[in-house]
Design a protein around this motif. Sequence first.
Motif: not given
Length: 703
Positions: A346-347, A350, A507, A511
């Motif tokens: 995911k990281y 993103q 953001e 995270k």
Amino acid sequence: HIVVALTDKILMMNVFSNTLETFKSIAIKGCHEISFTHGGHLFAAINDKVILIYNFWTCDRPTNYQFNAHLNKVRCVHWDEDDLGFVSSGMDGAIYNWMLKDNTQRLDEYLLRSTQFLSVVKVPGTKTLYAVGMDGYVKEIEQGKEKQKYDAGTPLSQIVMTKNQKALFVGTAEKDSPGCVQIYKISFERICDIQAHSKPIERMKLSFCNKFLFSTGQDGCLIIYDVNDRDPKDIKRDKDSIALTYSDQVLTMHSELEEYKNQKETLMTENNSLNSKDNFNSMINNKKLEEIHSQLTEEIATNSIAETTKQDALISDKQNKLSIFETKLKQIDEDFAAKKEKLKEKYSKQMLEDSTSYQELVKKKENKLKENNEAIQALVQMQKEAIDELKMVHKKEMETEESQIKKQQEEMALMKSKHEEILNQIREDAQAEKEQIQVKNNADIQKIQDYCLKSKADLQLNKNRNKDLGTEMEQLKRDIQDKESLLTTQKNTNKDLMEEKAKKEKEISDKDNIIGEKEKQIYQYKKKTQELEKFKFVLDYKIKELKADIAPRDNETLRLRTETNEMDSNLKSYNKINANLGMQVDERREKQEKMQKLIKDNRTKIRKNDILIKSFKDDVYEAVQNIDYFLELQKHTSNMFDKYVKDKKLKTVDINPEIQKEYENQRKYLESSKHSLEQKLKKDMEIHKKDSQKHMKENYELI
């Protein structure tokens, strides 16, 4: 466990009931401060300007666990409540708030080069700090800014906060004056002062239960203060919070158990020698011993069976628990690996999306800036060309008008000359026609005046034209201002883009916080594994003890059988051996006393040398602080010469009075211990005599 810092290394030691044993050493020279985390899995070792973080269980230090931003000696490290960061203060006047996962990232910092910060404390759950230093102020710092301060009037070396965050304990460090503990409320209201040390205070610590305060000073004293809280609510909270019970087990060394067994055997032999006065009594005692031996063998057999069953049960429980623990660990590792991979994917996705969007925005921004710059340059060039053209036209018109004015002036001069000639002719011709000529001349003069008025009007018209050109210039300037307003609007759009960039960065930071929370969960899982490892260690130790107890009991049964069969024949030999052993024991005791004396003498010499080296280092450090000031440095060097070189003489043979005093104290202590042991031996002898007499009476009655 404890960690001890020496001049050339750090020792990691196990704490037993009577001794300390080292199990690991780390080669770090000159470490002057060690601070454990609240969980105990990490500890910070300060080496001059560098802070090194070590894992206590593996004794390893990761590459990113080295923090070296301070420019001078680091004096204090205070860990956060969650052990994910710490605060450090140094002699360079800097206070840094570090994140443990990144040695380049600092949450906030406070710099004041004119002071030397010696101690710092962080309030749990907040970003406020309390720091003290050589300037004599207690400072409250929040997010890298000084919020308020209190003037204590003397240099301060240590600060400690209570668990309920209501009071501060501050230690003074004024040179050549007694050390004092000052107590403040959290609002900087001074409660009282407690003076106990004769020299400045070096370190202060508060116990976990907030009931005892420990302080050490340059006078070599450790003082324990009793802390009493006057608020009954806080006392109830503290009592409710302390729910841990103390363990009943004490770890002992195998060598100590062997010593206890040897003492037991010697006492048994002495008892047997005391009971063997006559052959008749010895026969009776042998019969009783045989009966006791049979009973003991039966008890040992029953106990061995029970203990074997217990041992088997414990081993099976241990294996079951180990299998359950291993399955749980595997599940936790698999879940953690899966979660970690998902988070990484995911990281990464993103980050790729954010990077692509960021690159696109940067490209758009660059294109827009290029277009705007080109448009501005074109407009500026157009305006310059128009202004140049207007200037050329204006110059041409001015030149034509100036030529016309020159022509008119020349015509005026010619007309004046002609008129003067006519006047001269008229005067010469006749005075009768003078009036007619004057009338004509007046008419001509009026015509000339009219012509002059016309020329003045033309000049005014030219001036009006110049004014119109000035108004056109102002309009062009206004157009330029409009273009500048367009530039400002474009700059505002750039600011909006920068704000979008900041939102993206926020953001990313959110995270990172999520990742930090996941790391906290990982840390909790690691704590659970450590507790299970401790439980495993205790079980292994109990199993070893049971094995050690079973083995000597079998040996004792065999030894008792042989002793019962050979008791009569070996009594005399045992007495002779005991006499010889007594002589050997006395000789070894004398050797031991001599060795102890030598060890004490060497220890006193080492202590003196260490004290002298420490004082010399402190004096050298104070001299180096004034290296920029020649006079003060000269004073320090002269004082050091007088202290360490000038008054020193050749060593004499006379014994130091302190060593003599220590020797006499040790001698008195040994004599008193010898006297107490002799009294105990006499009491034991009397008890044994009484028991033997009772046995004799019972045997006599039985006969």
